[in-house]
Design an enzyme around this catalytic site. Structure first.
Site, PDB file in Angstrom:
ATOM      1  N   ASP A 183      55.189  40.714  38.542  1.00 30.86           N
ATOM      2  CA  ASP A 183      55.529  40.248  39.882  1.00 30.86           C
ATOM      3  C   ASP A 183      56.326  38.944  39.800  1.00 30.86           C
ATOM      4  OD1 ASP A 183      55.684  39.669  42.554  1.00 30.86           O
ATOM      5  OD2 ASP A 183      53.524  39.636  42.917  1.00 30.86           O
ATOM      6  N   HIS A 185      57.433  37.547  42.576  1.00 27.48           N
ATOM      7  CA  HIS A 185      56.925  36.844  43.759  1.00 27.48           C
ATOM      8  C   HIS A 185      58.000  36.065  44.506  1.00 27.48           C
ATOM      9  CE1 HIS A 185      53.354  34.971  45.921  1.00 27.48           C
ATOM     10  NE2 HIS A 185      52.994  36.229  45.760  1.00 27.48           N
ATOM     11  N   GLU A 209      58.457  43.285  40.387  1.00 25.30           N
ATOM     12  CA  GLU A 209      58.249  43.218  41.833  1.00 25.30           C
ATOM     13  C   GLU A 209      58.903  41.985  42.439  1.00 25.30           C
ATOM     14  OE1 GLU A 209      54.357  42.553  44.719  1.00 25.30           O
ATOM     15  OE2 GLU A 209      54.174  43.780  42.916  1.00 25.30           O
ATOM     16  N   GLU A 236      56.804  43.765  50.109  1.00 26.82           N
ATOM     17  CA  GLU A 236      55.644  43.160  50.751  1.00 26.82           C
ATOM     18  C   GLU A 236      56.025  42.268  51.929  1.00 26.82           C
ATOM     19  OE1 GLU A 236      53.889  39.484  48.485  1.00 26.82           O
ATOM     20  OE2 GLU A 236      54.686  40.856  46.983  1.00 26.82           O
ATOM     21  N   ASP A 258      53.241  46.785  53.001  1.00 21.34           N
ATOM     22  CA  ASP A 258      51.838  46.383  53.077  1.00 21.34           C
ATOM     23  C   ASP A 258      51.211  47.030  54.310  1.00 21.34           C
ATOM     24  OD1 ASP A 258      49.470  44.751  53.904  1.00 21.34           O
ATOM     25  OD2 ASP A 258      49.989  43.622  52.104  1.00 21.34           O
ATOM     26  N   HIS A 285      51.660  47.537  48.772  1.00 22.39           N
ATOM     27  CA  HIS A 285      51.174  46.179  48.534  1.00 22.39           C
ATOM     28  C   HIS A 285      49.852  46.027  49.260  1.00 22.39           C
ATOM     29  CE1 HIS A 285      51.124  41.769  49.616  1.00 22.39           C
ATOM     30  NE2 HIS A 285      51.481  41.664  48.357  1.00 22.39           N
TER      31      HIS A 285
END
Length: 382
Positions: A183, A185, A209, A236, A258, A285
């Site tokens: 990830d 992020h 990700e 996400e 998500d 997510h």
């Protein structure tokens, strides 16, 4: 049957639960929350309730359309998450009315079990091998880790190499037969993301990700996709099928809506169907609570292009309070060999411990996203 009212519960560590009540004594549960903005979403939920109280809860699609389009200003994390909570709860009620799990109402199961992965942090310089090994011992066949902590727009060779070293440690612990997801992020600039994904090819991630921030995706995302052979996953911080189309056009391999942010079960289904047109997979997510995870897994069982499910049991954000703390029946979350069995209970397939939820709401929480700074004092992406 009519909706008679709603209640919301602010529960530790960082969640918001919604209960929708009816005049026939059947209630549904949802989880509408934006991490760090739970109180804001709570206000939006109560505003939206004016549109559904007194209405038939089984008109799920009509309610979804009304809650999204009934206001001139729509979309975004807060409103889409408030909508998601209602959608969870209405599907939960529908399943209970018909006496079947939600996935039966979505066309029936397309698989007998759902693969899940676990988290191991990753943004700290040590302990990755042991952390991943512990998840292997627990039976998981896939883990996800952060690529790094705070990163400058062009990180030093030492920082980039440190990320690769941690990924190598994770791969060593996993061996070649298990999967590693990494990830980013949104902490990494497009230029640095292109460098890192190329470096990480050797550990063969299942996906990387959110390599770039959602507001910079466009051509930047396409450039990362084309920079290496590593599959790219995003989603996400995208909240509707309209926002997913451009990233699918950019060539992502995995979409990650998500269930608590992207309009709930109804919209996850549509996003998955859109991704299927592009040959992309669904990996929802879900680092949140038990209601969100239950909703997500119902979608997973009914979605042909599903890949793998995130789940938050044991996650570092939730120390002291686990998802199972608010359930009287947690059978859905008993994972065996890295898989969850198909639920057979009605609705979302979980039994919420309402007394525990009410006690937790009396305390509430005040969780906020961490604020990170670079060495020069400038703001860093968390």
């Amino acid at each position: 049957m009519k909706i008679t009212g709603i209640e919301t519960f602010l529960v530790a560590p960082r969640w918001l639960f919604l209960k929708v009540n009816t005049d026939e004594g059947i209630s549904g549960w949802g989880e509408p929350v934006v991490e760090g903005r739970a109180e804001t979403v709570r206000a939006a939920v109560h505003e939206m309730a004016e549109l559904v109280v007194g209405q038939d809860p089984l008109r799920i699609e009509d309610h979804w359309q009304t809650l999204r389009r009934g206001g001139f200003y729509r979309g975004g994390p807060v409103l889409s998450s408030a909508l998601a909570g209602f959608d969870h709860a209405l599907w939960d009620i529908a399943g209970k009315v018909h006496g079947v799990p939600v996935h039966e109402l979505l066309g029936g199961p397309v698989r007998d079990r759902v693969r899940v992965y676990s988290w191991v942090g990753g943004d700290r310089p040590s302990g990755i091998f042991d952390a991943v090994s512990a998840q292997v011992e627990a039976g998981f066949t896939a883990v996800k880790m952060n690529v790094a902590g705070p990163l400058a727009p062009i990180a030093s060779p030492a920082e980039a190499n440190a990320a690769l070293v941690r990924a190598r440690e994770a791969r060593e612990a996993l061996g070649p037969e298990r999967d590693l997801a990494i990830d980013f992020h949104g902490r990494v600039s497009p230029a640095m993301a292109r460098r890192l994904v190329k470096m990480l090819e050797e550990v063969q991630p299942m996906f990387v990700e959110e390599p770039v921030l959602p507001e910079t995706q466009g051509g930047a995302l396409a450039s990362v996709v084309s920079a290496s052979t590593v599959p790219v996953a995003v989603g996400e911080r995208l909240y509707s099928r309209w926002e997913f189309k451009p990233v699918l056009d950019a060539g992502v391999a995995v979409v990650q809506p998500d269930p608590s942010h992207a309009g709930g079960i109804s919209e996850l289904r549509r996003i998955a169907a859109l991704a299927e047109v592009y040959g992309a997979s669904l990996a929802p997510h879900c680092p949140l609570g038990p209601i969100s995870l239950a909703a997500s897994m119902q979608v997973a069982f009914a979605t042909p292009n599903f890949l793998i499910q995130e789940q938050s049991l044991g996650m570092h954000y939730h120390q002291g309070t686990e998802a199972l703390s608010y359930l009287t029946d947690s059978a859905l979350f008993r994972f065996t060999d890295g898989y969850a069995a198909r639920p057979t209970g009605p609705g979302l397939g979980i039994e919420v411990d309402e007394e525990a939820v009410r006690r937790a709401d009396e305390v509430g929480h005040h969780w906020r996203s961490p604020v990170w700074r670079l060495d020069d004092g400038g703001l860093a992406e968390w």
